[in-house]
Scaffold this active site. Structure first.
Site, PDB file in Angstrom:
ATOM      1  N   GLU A   1       1.242  -0.614  -0.203  1.00  0.00           N
ATOM      2  CA  GLU A   1       0.002   0.127   0.204  1.00  0.00           C
ATOM      3  C   GLU A   1       1.509   1.582  -0.197  1.00  0.00           C
ATOM      4  O   GLU A   1       1.647   1.520   0.925  1.00  0.00           O
ATOM      5  CB  GLU A   1      -1.638   0.110   1.208  1.00  0.00           C
TER       6      GLU A   1
ATOM      7  N   CYS B   1      -2.123   8.840   3.969  1.00  0.00           N
ATOM      8  CA  CYS B   1      -1.849   8.266   2.700  1.00  0.00           C
ATOM      9  C   CYS B   1      -2.920   8.114   1.597  1.00  0.00           C
ATOM     10  O   CYS B   1      -2.840   8.071   0.326  1.00  0.00           O
ATOM     11  CB  CYS B   1      -1.862   6.613   2.332  1.00  0.00           C
TER      12      CYS B   1
END
Length: 690
Positions: free
Chosen positions: A256, A295
């Site tokens: 990720e 993120c």
């Protein structure tokens, strides 16, 4: 200076080599030293496999869920100690709430999911029986079993608690131990939470270990049953993904990475509409929460060209009210970045964007920012920075360069096709948002851009009442994205658990599949006894225990009476001429009457261990039942799920899933379904058994 130890093979240990220092994000003072050089990292893998792995794999899904729930409760009791440490990382109270209590909530969520949906067993039958032959005596099922390996979790600095727990929850639920490698800059907070977990005594030894420092040569000792997950920069992730050992052993790797997430203002939205204010609020919140170190944060603000000036002024006005300073102060809404090293990296990326088609609207230089505290001038603060890119189609840097801080770029579009194209230029994102009140516009946008996003939020005045926002990954939703975002998936409910398990197709007879899976399947042998199964307590019931009922002939009076009682006068049941012209050729009984009549055949009416009907699943009407047809029911115990008592006052019970097959006089199935009942247990978790 205090040493931050690793927790390996049941001991807190410190390395022998050059240490790295961790600094207070707001004051700049040195706090901890970190070193993992010389530690027996390879031995920690064996320790996890032999102790933690065996213990967890030996627990049922329900037992693992109860363990996780107990850990979550324990962490909540001690959360204030974690908040105090979190301030050192630059997080405000609100920022820390998302990280600490949001992470703990993920443990609760997965424990609840398991309690509702997973078997009280170590093997998970994933699907129903798959017939492979005409006589149905050769069939298959997919089953999931625990991998006898270790999950190595390499986490980012921005969410030292949530980032660990959102991976740990599905890992433990799958029956795997974990080795946690937090980012050094915020490792003290992960360290504190791991110490709470190990001190609690609630998890088996070896179920969790911690590496503070580098991973050394641990990758060289991974094996094919192990799993690696990574959260961080795409560059580092790609390097790890290509490690020769991972390729040689085909070790699963989930990545990720940070992405250039966008938020798009629909062409239909005007400043007078509620959606305009929602857009400004969402962008501002995503730029300032966690000081933009998320993120999922919004990096590209895509608005109609005609609205650029209005959006710019509204954002600047909102930014002006954000107080920046010591995160422990109540009035402060944005703290520092995690470190001066991170601040310098953000400045470098902003400078690059300014050299490649962007201009500053506010911020853009940390040396010139104003703080409300004089005592934190040495902290890693960076101002809220709004850039503007007038030509985002020719200046590609804005779609490929991420300043991981409170930085975003405003850019215009002329029509919806351009908005879609700009969204796709991000080359894959974790999250994207569209703010619009136009359903047709939203449909076009989502269908065109879903391929490049892991999650998309469509925000309007109705959703805003309860919306969790653009940047909040939720346990039940997939967290991940294609392309630049890493190509992986985390969370998403039980999908995440399956990542840590082995899926195997088992081919055998139905009876053999029932024995292997611990669940009865149609076609398998049944057990018939004199005692009605509804007269038995949870512990007394056997998987495959079955009752074949008496028969009942369906009459015209049954159909008429049910129609009058239910109010269902559908022509296929009540109109002789209309029914004759239908595909049935004549009147047929209501499907729900057949279900009711079936219950009348298999239910034992007396007071007994069955507490209540809990629900019905997978109902299918296979053949019509006509006037004069005779039905019969086979009720079979399919599976049992033991439910723990929450308090001593609760009646101990479990959930029993019964397979119901309704046949006609030709032994044709007319209805198939499952019912769930709450059945009392004789053995109590508290006090004396009843």
């Amino acid at each position: 200076m205090q040493q931050l130890n690793s927790y390996l093979s049941g001991r807190w240990v410190y390395g022998q080599g050059e240490s790295r220092e961790i600094y207070h994000a707001a004051s700049g003072e040195p706090l901890f030293q970190v070193c993992s050089e010389g530690l027996p990292l390879a031995d920690s893998l064996d320790y996890a496999r032999k102790l933690g792995g065996k213990a967890l794999a030996g627990m049922t899904f329900q037992q693992r869920a109860q363990m996780m729930k107990a850990v979550a409760k324990y962490l909540l009791v001690h959360k204030e100690a974690l908040y105090q440490i979190s301030y050192q990382t630059g997080a405000t109270r609100n920022d820390s709430w998302v990280d600490i209590e949001g992470g703990i909530a993920t443990l609760f969520s997965y424990a609840g999911l398991a309690g509702r949906e997973l078997p009280d067993d170590t093997l998970w039958p994933e699907d129903e029986l798959i017939p492979l032959s005409k006589q149905s005596q050769f069939a298959a099922r997919h089953v999931l079993t625990s991998r006898p390996g270790v999950a190595l979790h390499i986490n980012a600095f921005n969410f030292p608690c949530w980032g660990m727990l959102e991976k740990l929850a599905p890992t433990w639920l799958a029956g795997m131990p974990a080795i946690i490698k937090p980012a050094t800059a915020t490792a003290q907070l992960t360290h504190a939470m791991v110490k709470l977990i190990t001190d609690s005594g609630l998890v088996p030894e070896g179920a969790i270990q911690l590496i503070c420092g580098g991973v050394g040569n641990i990758f060289d000792h991974l094996d094919y049953q192990d799993v690696v997950t990574f959260t961080g920069s795409a560059q580092t992730g790609q390097k790890l993904r290509a490690h020769p050992r991972l390729l040689e052993k085909s070790i699963p790797f989930t990545m990720e990475a940070d992405s250039l997430n966008c938020c798009v203002l629909g062409q239909d939205v005007t400043p007078e509409m509620p959606e305009f204010s929602l857009f400004i609020k969402e962008v501002s919140r995503e730029m300032t929460s966690k000081s933009g170190q998320k993120c999922t944060a919004i990096r590209r603000i895509i608005v109609p060209a005609a609205r650029v000036e209005e959006v710019q002024q509204a954002l600047l006005q909102r930014f002006a009210s954000v107080k920046i300073g010591d995160p422990q102060r109540e009035e402060v809404r944005m703290g520092p970045l995690v470190s001066q090293e991170q601040r310098d990296d953000v400045q470098q990326k902003v400078d690059f964007l300014l050299q490649n088609g962007c201009e500053p609207l506010c911020g853009a230089a940390w040396q010139q920012m104003a703080l409300i505290d004089d005592n934190v001038q040495q902290g890693a603060f960076y101002p809220i920075t709004l850039l503007y890119c007038a030509d985002p189609f020719n200046h590609q840097a804005v779609h490929g360069t991420e300043a991981f801080g409170p930085v975003a770029t405003l850019m215009p579009y002329q029509d919806s096709e351009q908005a879609i194209e700009l969204a796709l230029l991000g080359q894959g994102s974790l999250a994207g948002s569209l703010v619009t009140a136009d359903e047709a516009l939203a449909t076009r946008f989502i269908r065109a851009t879903a391929c490049a996003h892991g999650r998309l939020l469509v925000l309007d005045r109705h959703a805003a009442i309860e919306s969790t926002g653009h940047g909040s990954p939720l346990p039940l939703l997939v967290h991940g994205g294609p392309g630049r975002a890493g190509g992986g998936e985390e969370l998403g409910g039980l999908r995440a658990v399956k990542h840590y398990m082995q899926r195997t197709a088992i081919q055998a007879s139905p009876s053999m599949l029932a024995a292997i899976g611990g669940e009865w399947v149609r076609g398998a042998n049944v057990v018939e006894e004199q005692v009605h199964p509804f007269r038995k307590y949870f512990e007394q019931l056997q998987i495959g225990e079955s009752l074949l009922t008496a028969r009942r002939t369906i009459t015209e009076a049954d159909i008429v009476n049910f129609a009058c009682l239910s109010g269902d006068h559908f022509y296929a049941h009540m109109d002789k001429i209309g029914a004759a012209e239908s595909l049935f050729g004549e009147r047929v009984a209501h499907g729900y009457f057949i279900v009711s009549a079936a219950a009348g055949l298999f239910v034992d009416p007396g007071v007994g261990p069955v507490i209540a009907n809990y629900g019905m699943e997978n109902l299918r009407f296979i053949e019509p039942v006509k006037i004069g047809d005779t039905i019969q029911v086979r009720l079979t115990c399919k599976k049992k799920i033991r439910k723990p008592q929450k308090t001593a006052e609760d009646r101990p019970h479990g959930v029993v899933v019964w397979d119901v097959q309704v046949f006609n006089q030709h032994q044709q199935a007319v209805a198939l379904y499952s019912i769930l009942t709450l059945v009392a247990r004789q053995e109590a978790d508290f006090g004396v058994a009843e």
